[in-house]
Motif scaffolding. Structure first.
Motif, PDB file in Angstrom:
ATOM      1  N   VAL A 225      -2.051  47.553  28.998  1.00  0.00           N
ATOM      2  CA  VAL A 225      -2.712  47.115  27.672  1.00  0.00           C
ATOM      3  C   VAL A 225      -3.817  46.333  27.606  1.00  0.00           C
ATOM      4  O   VAL A 225      -4.204  45.489  28.413  1.00  0.00           O
ATOM      5  CB  VAL A 225      -1.460  46.284  26.992  1.00  0.00           C
ATOM      6  N   ASN A 226      -4.907  46.892  26.798  1.00  0.00           N
ATOM      7  CA  ASN A 226      -6.320  46.272  26.954  1.00  0.00           C
ATOM      8  C   ASN A 226      -6.665  46.079  25.370  1.00  0.00           C
ATOM      9  O   ASN A 226      -6.116  46.827  24.556  1.00  0.00           O
ATOM     10  CB  ASN A 226      -7.537  47.296  27.829  1.00  0.00           C
ATOM     11  N   SER A 227      -7.958  45.362  25.374  1.00  0.00           N
ATOM     12  CA  SER A 227      -8.303  45.257  24.068  1.00  0.00           C
ATOM     13  C   SER A 227      -9.926  45.431  24.029  1.00  0.00           C
ATOM     14  O   SER A 227     -10.646  45.264  25.180  1.00  0.00           O
ATOM     15  CB  SER A 227      -7.695  44.033  23.509  1.00  0.00           C
ATOM     16  N   ARG A 228     -10.443  45.449  22.847  1.00  0.00           N
ATOM     17  CA  ARG A 228     -11.737  45.387  22.870  1.00  0.00           C
ATOM     18  C   ARG A 228     -12.258  44.720  21.353  1.00  0.00           C
ATOM     19  O   ARG A 228     -11.413  45.323  20.345  1.00  0.00           O
ATOM     20  CB  ARG A 228     -12.570  46.525  23.311  1.00  0.00           C
ATOM     21  N   ILE A 229     -13.344  44.302  21.176  1.00  0.00           N
ATOM     22  CA  ILE A 229     -13.704  43.800  19.783  1.00  0.00           C
ATOM     23  C   ILE A 229     -14.672  44.817  19.124  1.00  0.00           C
ATOM     24  O   ILE A 229     -15.448  45.251  20.006  1.00  0.00           O
ATOM     25  CB  ILE A 229     -14.488  42.322  20.010  1.00  0.00           C
ATOM     26  N   VAL A 230     -14.067  45.219  17.927  1.00  0.00           N
ATOM     27  CA  VAL A 230     -14.787  46.301  17.259  1.00  0.00           C
ATOM     28  C   VAL A 230     -16.047  45.606  16.271  1.00  0.00           C
ATOM     29  O   VAL A 230     -16.917  46.154  15.916  1.00  0.00           O
ATOM     30  CB  VAL A 230     -13.945  46.843  16.396  1.00  0.00           C
TER      31      VAL A 230
ATOM     32  N   LYS B  85       3.011  42.276  31.219  1.00  0.00           N
ATOM     33  CA  LYS B  85       2.283  43.288  31.632  1.00  0.00           C
ATOM     34  C   LYS B  85       2.294  43.668  33.149  1.00  0.00           C
ATOM     35  O   LYS B  85       2.151  44.641  33.742  1.00  0.00           O
ATOM     36  CB  LYS B  85       0.813  42.334  31.532  1.00  0.00           C
ATOM     37  N   ILE B  86       2.863  42.258  34.004  1.00  0.00           N
ATOM     38  CA  ILE B  86       3.145  42.625  35.447  1.00  0.00           C
ATOM     39  C   ILE B  86       4.275  43.891  35.359  1.00  0.00           C
ATOM     40  O   ILE B  86       4.407  44.722  36.386  1.00  0.00           O
ATOM     41  CB  ILE B  86       3.564  41.278  35.876  1.00  0.00           C
ATOM     42  N   PHE B  87       5.405  43.722  34.597  1.00  0.00           N
ATOM     43  CA  PHE B  87       6.331  44.541  34.527  1.00  0.00           C
ATOM     44  C   PHE B  87       5.825  45.976  34.020  1.00  0.00           C
ATOM     45  O   PHE B  87       6.114  47.134  34.881  1.00  0.00           O
ATOM     46  CB  PHE B  87       7.396  44.083  33.665  1.00  0.00           C
ATOM     47  N   LEU B  88       4.886  46.174  33.201  1.00  0.00           N
ATOM     48  CA  LEU B  88       4.517  47.436  32.697  1.00  0.00           C
ATOM     49  C   LEU B  88       3.558  48.043  33.756  1.00  0.00           C
ATOM     50  O   LEU B  88       3.766  49.243  34.067  1.00  0.00           O
ATOM     51  CB  LEU B  88       3.572  47.156  31.753  1.00  0.00           C
TER      52      LEU B  88
ATOM     53  N   SER C  34       1.854  33.551  27.967  1.00  0.00           N
ATOM     54  CA  SER C  34       2.643  33.386  29.299  1.00  0.00           C
ATOM     55  C   SER C  34       3.597  34.520  29.229  1.00  0.00           C
ATOM     56  O   SER C  34       3.899  35.159  30.332  1.00  0.00           O
ATOM     57  CB  SER C  34       3.022  32.236  29.399  1.00  0.00           C
ATOM     58  N   VAL C  35       4.448  34.844  28.213  1.00  0.00           N
ATOM     59  CA  VAL C  35       5.335  35.871  27.980  1.00  0.00           C
ATOM     60  C   VAL C  35       4.474  37.386  28.320  1.00  0.00           C
ATOM     61  O   VAL C  35       5.133  38.122  29.126  1.00  0.00           O
ATOM     62  CB  VAL C  35       6.133  35.835  26.762  1.00  0.00           C
ATOM     63  N   GLY C  36       3.640  37.624  27.358  1.00  0.00           N
ATOM     64  CA  GLY C  36       2.760  38.867  27.479  1.00  0.00           C
ATOM     65  C   GLY C  36       2.499  39.055  29.136  1.00  0.00           C
ATOM     66  O   GLY C  36       2.493  40.261  29.272  1.00  0.00           O
TER      67      GLY C  36
ATOM     68  N   LEU D 126     -11.744  36.876  19.795  1.00  0.00           N
ATOM     69  CA  LEU D 126     -11.516  37.486  21.354  1.00  0.00           C
ATOM     70  C   LEU D 126     -10.315  36.775  21.916  1.00  0.00           C
ATOM     71  O   LEU D 126      -9.544  37.563  22.412  1.00  0.00           O
ATOM     72  CB  LEU D 126     -12.648  36.663  21.984  1.00  0.00           C
ATOM     73  N   SER D 127     -10.078  35.653  21.128  1.00  0.00           N
ATOM     74  CA  SER D 127      -8.558  34.970  21.796  1.00  0.00           C
ATOM     75  C   SER D 127      -7.328  35.603  21.222  1.00  0.00           C
ATOM     76  O   SER D 127      -6.557  36.020  21.660  1.00  0.00           O
ATOM     77  CB  SER D 127      -8.534  33.522  21.347  1.00  0.00           C
ATOM     78  N   ALA D 128      -7.647  36.055  19.678  1.00  0.00           N
ATOM     79  CA  ALA D 128      -6.411  36.763  19.118  1.00  0.00           C
ATOM     80  C   ALA D 128      -6.300  37.991  19.770  1.00  0.00           C
ATOM     81  O   ALA D 128      -5.170  38.557  19.853  1.00  0.00           O
ATOM     82  CB  ALA D 128      -6.968  36.900  17.691  1.00  0.00           C
ATOM     83  N   ALA D 129      -7.365  38.698  20.374  1.00  0.00           N
ATOM     84  CA  ALA D 129      -6.953  40.114  21.052  1.00  0.00           C
ATOM     85  C   ALA D 129      -6.419  40.029  22.135  1.00  0.00           C
ATOM     86  O   ALA D 129      -5.460  40.840  22.331  1.00  0.00           O
ATOM     87  CB  ALA D 129      -8.526  40.544  21.181  1.00  0.00           C
ATOM     88  N   VAL D 130      -6.547  38.814  22.671  1.00  0.00           N
ATOM     89  CA  VAL D 130      -5.750  38.752  24.386  1.00  0.00           C
ATOM     90  C   VAL D 130      -4.179  38.205  23.684  1.00  0.00           C
ATOM     91  O   VAL D 130      -3.339  38.730  24.258  1.00  0.00           O
ATOM     92  CB  VAL D 130      -6.146  37.602  24.881  1.00  0.00           C
ATOM     93  N   VAL D 131      -3.989  37.780  22.694  1.00  0.00           N
ATOM     94  CA  VAL D 131      -2.837  37.342  22.192  1.00  0.00           C
ATOM     95  C   VAL D 131      -2.013  38.606  21.637  1.00  0.00           C
ATOM     96  O   VAL D 131      -0.895  39.024  21.852  1.00  0.00           O
ATOM     97  CB  VAL D 131      -2.750  36.600  20.892  1.00  0.00           C
ATOM     98  N   ALA D 132      -2.774  39.750  20.961  1.00  0.00           N
ATOM     99  CA  ALA D 132      -2.205  40.815  20.682  1.00  0.00           C
ATOM    100  C   ALA D 132      -2.011  41.603  22.013  1.00  0.00           C
ATOM    101  O   ALA D 132      -0.839  42.250  21.570  1.00  0.00           O
ATOM    102  CB  ALA D 132      -3.326  41.368  19.795  1.00  0.00           C
ATOM    103  N   GLU D 133      -2.860  41.672  22.815  1.00  0.00           N
ATOM    104  CA  GLU D 133      -2.455  42.508  24.234  1.00  0.00           C
ATOM    105  C   GLU D 133      -1.032  42.169  24.506  1.00  0.00           C
ATOM    106  O   GLU D 133      -0.116  42.736  24.966  1.00  0.00           O
ATOM    107  CB  GLU D 133      -3.386  42.275  25.093  1.00  0.00           C
ATOM    108  N   SER D 134      -0.782  40.728  24.589  1.00  0.00           N
ATOM    109  CA  SER D 134       0.282  40.037  25.087  1.00  0.00           C
ATOM    110  C   SER D 134       1.720  40.451  24.115  1.00  0.00           C
ATOM    111  O   SER D 134       2.449  40.784  24.919  1.00  0.00           O
ATOM    112  CB  SER D 134       0.439  38.609  24.858  1.00  0.00           C
ATOM    113  N   VAL D 135       1.619  40.379  22.674  1.00  0.00           N
ATOM    114  CA  VAL D 135       2.712  40.676  22.067  1.00  0.00           C
ATOM    115  C   VAL D 135       2.994  42.397  22.174  1.00  0.00           C
ATOM    116  O   VAL D 135       4.206  42.792  21.939  1.00  0.00           O
ATOM    117  CB  VAL D 135       2.588  40.465  20.417  1.00  0.00           C
TER     118      VAL D 135
END
Ligand code: EPS
Length: 348
Positions: A144-149, A134-137, A128-130, A304-313
């Motif tokens: 900020v985006n992510s993909r599973i490798v 992201k809106i500010f950025l 929620s913080v991230g 996949l969930s951790a990648a979304v958390v990582a985008e947020s931090v």
């Protein structure tokens, strides 16, 4: 300065986040935060908890008519599975989890007291913080985006599914690697002048703070240790319209702890979730007798969930670095400062 705190237990009443220092004048779309929360809940291999929860944010403060007013933004996500006082005690710590170290540290014989806060459920509050960051950025041209490798050693989507399915059959878990890309960061975020100002250190620290993350790479990362310098560093070019630019980005957009203007590239290794349906050996904290580790409801794979958390931090760290560089108490002021800096940088 931008900062945040979270509170809440996995099976407590709710999760709470307070984001302090966000500029006034930013329109915050609650639906966007909810979409990000939903992205965090998804993914093949998530456990049954995700069938119970439908994470939605309640914005408790910091907005007026949907727009920030400069005051702290408090956000709450209710837990549907609010059962903390009814849940069974845990006496057989799970290897890999915070159970044993936490029980010793806080002097709790019931490791439930540890699990409740160490659980990755807390990351919903960070998303929620991230999302607000992201809106500010996006207002200052960054994303900020992510993909599973890779999942469990395999890289094609088909094999990744198979790997998670076989973990499920074995009553086991799998981890993986994901990549974070941040675009639009101008040259000059972070600094080499102090260790805690280095952007790479701040990003790596933030990523390592995510439950189950065991490694972080910036750009070419560990691979760069194998190559000659001439095969690693990104040669510098100049073009009248583009200014300084690179044809490669092995540095991952950060040189000397400062953003170079190229995309910021980060990779994270996530270990397999430590709760195993087929548990490893452990010891009962009370009796000190050998016993299998406690089995709790959990995920098979949460990469996949951790990648979304990582985008947020990462979004939070970049927003904070942008505030440091451009300042401003209102979005207009930050944008004006950014514009002035970009003009200066272009003329350099
Ligand atoms: C999680 C909620 C948890 C776990 C998972 C992440 O819910 P429960 O413990 O009730 O099943 O599914 O937590 C872990 C994997 C962990 O190791 O703590 C969530 O909301 O992401």
């Amino acid at each position: 300065m931008l900062r945040y705190l979270t509170a809440g237990e996995s099976h407590g009443q709710c999760l709470v986040a307070i984001l302090d220092g966000m500029v006034a004048g930013l329109r915050v779309d609650k639906n966007f935060i909810d979409k990000e929360l939903l992205r965090r809940q998804r993914g093949f291999g998530r456990g049954d908890r995700m069938k119970i929860e439908k994470d939605r944010v309640d914005i408790l403060s910091g907005l007026r008519k949907g727009i920030t007013i400069g005051s702290p933004i408090a956000m709450m996500i209710k837990n549907k599975d609010f059962s903390i006082d009814r849940l069974a005690a845990i006496y057989c710590p799970r290897p890999g989890h915070a159970d044993l170290a936490g029980a010793v540290k806080y002097n709790r014989s019931d490791a439930r007291d540890i699990l409740e806060r160490s659980s990755a459920r807390e990351t919903a509050a960070r998303v929620s913080v991230g999302a607000v960051c992201k809106i500010f950025l996006s207002e200052i041209g960054m994303a900020v985006n992510s993909r599973i490798v890779m999942i469990g050693g395999v890289t094609s989507q088909k094999l990744m599914y198979e790997r998670i399915t076989s973990a499920l059959k074995r009553r086991d878990t799998v981890g993986g690697i994901f990549e974070i890309t941040a675009t639009g960061a101008p040259c000059g975020l972070g600094s080499f002048t102090q260790s805690d100002k280095r952007l790479n250190a701040r990003l790596a620290g933030a990523l390592m703070s995510i439950q189950a993350i065991k490694g972080v790479e910036v750009g070419l990362g560990f691979e760069s240790a194998k190559r000659f310098g001439s095969e690693v560093h990104d040669a510098i070019f100049y073009d009248k319209t583009k200014g300084f630019y690179r044809k490669t980005n092995n540095a991952g957009g950060i040189e000397g702890g400062v953003s170079s203007g190229e995309p910021i590239l980060l990779r994270c290794a996530m270990k397999p979730i430590s709760t195993l349906l087929n548990p490893l050996a452990s010891v009962n904290i009370k009796t000190k007798k050998p016993s299998k580790a406690t089995v709790e409801r959990s995920d098979i794979c949460a990469v996949l969930s951790a990648a979304v958390v990582a985008e947020s931090v990462v979004a939070f760290e970049l927003a904070n670095a942008a505030f440091e560089k451009f300042g401003g108490d209102s979005l207009d002021e930050t944008k004006r400062n950014l514009k002035g800096y970009l003009k200066q940088a272009k003329a350099f």
